[in-house]
Design a protein around this motif. Structure first.
Motif, PDB file in Angstrom:
ATOM      1  N   GLU A  32       0.839  -1.212   0.000  1.00 31.80           N
ATOM      2  CA  GLU A  32       0.000   0.000   0.000  1.00 31.80           C
ATOM      3  C   GLU A  32       0.867   1.252   0.000  1.00 31.80           C
ATOM      4  O   GLU A  32       0.632   2.189  -0.759  1.00 31.80           O
ATOM      5  N   GLY A  33       1.889   1.254   0.863  1.00 29.61           N
ATOM      6  CA  GLY A  33       2.766   2.423   0.960  1.00 29.61           C
ATOM      7  C   GLY A  33       3.553   2.634  -0.319  1.00 29.61           C
ATOM      8  O   GLY A  33       3.725   3.772  -0.775  1.00 29.61           O
ATOM      9  N   ALA A  34       4.018   1.540  -0.908  1.00 31.67           N
ATOM     10  CA  ALA A  34       4.818   1.653  -2.134  1.00 31.67           C
ATOM     11  C   ALA A  34       3.968   2.200  -3.276  1.00 31.67           C
ATOM     12  O   ALA A  34       4.369   3.144  -3.972  1.00 31.67           O
ATOM     13  N   VAL A  35       2.768   1.638  -3.434  1.00 31.48           N
ATOM     14  CA  VAL A  35       1.912   2.071  -4.554  1.00 31.48           C
ATOM     15  C   VAL A  35       1.468   3.526  -4.340  1.00 31.48           C
ATOM     16  O   VAL A  35       1.508   4.337  -5.271  1.00 31.48           O
ATOM     17  N   SER A  36       1.101   3.895  -3.111  1.00 30.29           N
ATOM     18  CA  SER A  36       0.712   5.295  -2.855  1.00 30.29           C
ATOM     19  C   SER A  36       1.843   6.235  -3.192  1.00 30.29           C
ATOM     20  O   SER A  36       1.634   7.273  -3.830  1.00 30.29           O
ATOM     21  N   GLU A  46      -1.532   2.703 -14.834  1.00 31.60           N
ATOM     22  CA  GLU A  46      -1.156   1.579 -15.718  1.00 31.60           C
ATOM     23  C   GLU A  46       0.360   1.373 -15.762  1.00 31.60           C
ATOM     24  O   GLU A  46       0.827   0.376 -16.324  1.00 31.60           O
ATOM     25  N   ASP A  47       1.111   2.280 -15.174  1.00 25.18           N
ATOM     26  CA  ASP A  47       2.572   2.135 -15.169  1.00 25.18           C
ATOM     27  C   ASP A  47       3.094   1.513 -13.875  1.00 25.18           C
ATOM     28  O   ASP A  47       4.307   1.443 -13.651  1.00 25.18           O
ATOM     29  N   VAL A  48       2.178   1.075 -13.015  1.00 20.27           N
ATOM     30  CA  VAL A  48       2.561   0.363 -11.791  1.00 20.27           C
ATOM     31  C   VAL A  48       1.990  -1.055 -11.895  1.00 20.27           C
ATOM     32  O   VAL A  48       0.773  -1.242 -11.935  1.00 20.27           O
ATOM     33  N   THR A  49       2.881  -2.030 -11.968  1.00 21.12           N
ATOM     34  CA  THR A  49       2.460  -3.429 -12.069  1.00 21.12           C
ATOM     35  C   THR A  49       2.811  -4.131 -10.765  1.00 21.12           C
ATOM     36  O   THR A  49       3.922  -3.961 -10.251  1.00 21.12           O
ATOM     37  N   VAL A  50       1.873  -4.910 -10.238  1.00 23.00           N
ATOM     38  CA  VAL A  50       2.125  -5.663  -8.998  1.00 23.00           C
ATOM     39  C   VAL A  50       2.224  -7.143  -9.349  1.00 23.00           C
ATOM     40  O   VAL A  50       1.328  -7.691 -10.000  1.00 23.00           O
ATOM     41  N   ALA A  51       3.318  -7.786  -8.928  1.00 22.37           N
ATOM     42  CA  ALA A  51       3.504  -9.232  -9.147  1.00 22.37           C
ATOM     43  C   ALA A  51       3.598  -9.903  -7.781  1.00 22.37           C
ATOM     44  O   ALA A  51       4.480  -9.575  -6.979  1.00 22.37           O
ATOM     45  N   ARG A  52       2.701 -10.844  -7.528  1.00 25.29           N
ATOM     46  CA  ARG A  52       2.688 -11.525  -6.229  1.00 25.29           C
ATOM     47  C   ARG A  52       3.396 -12.866  -6.311  1.00 25.29           C
ATOM     48  O   ARG A  52       3.224 -13.603  -7.289  1.00 25.29           O
ATOM     49  N   CYS A  77      11.145  -4.667  -4.565  1.00 25.24           N
ATOM     50  CA  CYS A  77      10.966  -5.992  -3.947  1.00 25.24           C
ATOM     51  C   CYS A  77      10.467  -5.831  -2.518  1.00 25.24           C
ATOM     52  O   CYS A  77      11.117  -5.174  -1.702  1.00 25.24           O
ATOM     53  N   LEU A  78       9.334  -6.454  -2.220  1.00 23.29           N
ATOM     54  CA  LEU A  78       8.749  -6.324  -0.872  1.00 23.29           C
ATOM     55  C   LEU A  78       8.517  -7.692  -0.251  1.00 23.29           C
ATOM     56  O   LEU A  78       8.027  -8.619  -0.911  1.00 23.29           O
ATOM     57  N   GLY A  79       8.832  -7.813   1.023  1.00 27.10           N
ATOM     58  CA  GLY A  79       8.601  -9.054   1.743  1.00 27.10           C
ATOM     59  C   GLY A  79       8.845  -8.815   3.221  1.00 27.10           C
ATOM     60  O   GLY A  79       9.254  -7.724   3.649  1.00 27.10           O
ATOM     61  N   GLY A 136       8.000   0.361   2.686  1.00 24.06           N
ATOM     62  CA  GLY A 136       7.405   0.283   1.354  1.00 24.06           C
ATOM     63  C   GLY A 136       7.528   1.612   0.627  1.00 24.06           C
ATOM     64  O   GLY A 136       7.912   1.668  -0.554  1.00 24.06           O
ATOM     65  N   GLU A 137       7.222   2.694   1.319  1.00 26.33           N
ATOM     66  CA  GLU A 137       7.352   4.034   0.723  1.00 26.33           C
ATOM     67  C   GLU A 137       8.805   4.322   0.390  1.00 26.33           C
ATOM     68  O   GLU A 137       9.120   4.834  -0.685  1.00 26.33           O
ATOM     69  N   GLU A 138       9.674   4.003   1.341  1.00 28.62           N
ATOM     70  CA  GLU A 138      11.115   4.259   1.122  1.00 28.62           C
ATOM     71  C   GLU A 138      11.623   3.524  -0.106  1.00 28.62           C
ATOM     72  O   GLU A 138      12.402   4.061  -0.880  1.00 28.62           O
ATOM     73  N   ALA A 139      11.189   2.278  -0.259  1.00 28.66           N
ATOM     74  CA  ALA A 139      11.650   1.478  -1.395  1.00 28.66           C
ATOM     75  C   ALA A 139      11.147   2.080  -2.701  1.00 28.66           C
ATOM     76  O   ALA A 139      11.880   2.142  -3.697  1.00 28.66           O
ATOM     77  N   ALA A 140       9.894   2.530  -2.715  1.00 27.39           N
ATOM     78  CA  ALA A 140       9.323   3.127  -3.926  1.00 27.39           C
ATOM     79  C   ALA A 140      10.067   4.408  -4.295  1.00 27.39           C
ATOM     80  O   ALA A 140      10.385   4.659  -5.467  1.00 27.39           O
ATOM     81  N   GLN A 141      10.371   5.197  -3.287  1.00 34.41           N
ATOM     82  CA  GLN A 141      11.105   6.443  -3.523  1.00 34.41           C
ATOM     83  C   GLN A 141      12.506   6.149  -4.068  1.00 34.41           C
ATOM     84  O   GLN A 141      12.976   6.807  -4.995  1.00 34.41           O
ATOM     85  N   ALA A 142      13.146   5.144  -3.500  1.00 33.00           N
ATOM     86  CA  ALA A 142      14.493   4.769  -3.974  1.00 33.00           C
ATOM     87  C   ALA A 142      14.436   4.288  -5.424  1.00 33.00           C
ATOM     88  O   ALA A 142      15.355   4.553  -6.216  1.00 33.00           O
ATOM     89  N   ALA A 143      13.342   3.604  -5.786  1.00 32.68           N
ATOM     90  CA  ALA A 143      13.205   3.113  -7.160  1.00 32.68           C
ATOM     91  C   ALA A 143      13.140   4.288  -8.142  1.00 32.68           C
ATOM     92  O   ALA A 143      13.792   4.272  -9.191  1.00 32.68           O
ATOM     93  N   ILE A 144      12.354   5.298  -7.794  1.00 38.58           N
ATOM     94  CA  ILE A 144      12.228   6.470  -8.682  1.00 38.58           C
ATOM     95  C   ILE A 144      13.570   7.180  -8.801  1.00 38.58           C
ATOM     96  O   ILE A 144      14.040   7.501  -9.901  1.00 38.58           O
TER      97      ILE A 144
END
Ligand code: INI
Length: 156
Positions: A32-36, A46-52, A77-79, A136-144
């Motif tokens: 949730e945090g990463a996608v937000s 459509e540019d955010v894909t989630v793979a479980r 990568c989240l876990g 999750g947010e931190e990881a998303a920010q690092a990805a960008i």
């Protein structure tokens, strides 16, 4: 002296988020945090894909598929690996950590480590939007940041 730093503007980027179902009460919060964060920073829906995947041990494999597909500028990568009474923790946490590092280095695509490796459920919750921040947010920010830095460094 030239200095390069990736911006935190995600507009135009495509990101794959690989998330483990194991310990879903934690990983869903990370997701949730990463996608937000990705959406707030300008990525389109459509540019955010989630793979479980089943567990953290499978995260590097799916991350490699995503990184090699050419469809994504970064992979998050989240876990959550929570220490138990057995040595299993070391194998799962170590496999995920080393696997993710290897995928990032082999593919050159930013593959971001957002896997919690903690001693307790309390520690996990504290890092999934609790008192110790949001991995999750931190990881998303690092990805960008890394996807944009890659573009700056490679001149594309
Ligand atoms: N997977 C996790 O993501 N977290 C854990 O804490 C965990 N524990 O404790 O065992 C876990 N195990 C499953 C593992 O990731 C694989 O899915 C499984 O071994 C199948 O390969």
């Amino acid at each position: 002296m030239p200095e390069l730093e990736g911006s935190l503007d995600g507009a135009g980027l495509r990101v794959c988020v690989v998330v483990a179902r194991w310990n879903g009460f934690v990983t869903e919060k990370l997701l949730e945090g990463a996608v937000s964060c990705l959406r707030e920073r300008g990525l389109h829906h459509e540019d955010v894909t989630v793979a479980r995947v089943p567990g953290a041990f499978e995260v590097p494999t799916a991350a490699k598929w995503a990184a090699e597909s050419g469809r994504f500028d970064a992979v998050v990568c989240l876990g959550a690996v929570i220490r138990g009474e057995t040595a299993h923790f070391e194998y799962v946490a170590g496999g995920a950590t080393e696997g993710i590092r290897q995928v990032a280095q082999e593919t050159g695509v930013p593959v971001i480590f957002g896997v919690l490796t903690v001693d307790s459920v309390e520690q996990a919750m504290a890092r999934a939007g609790g008192k110790d921040g949001h991995k999750g947010e931190e990881a998303a920010q690092a990805a960008i940041e890394m996807a944009n830095l890659r573009r700056l460094i490679s001149g594309s």
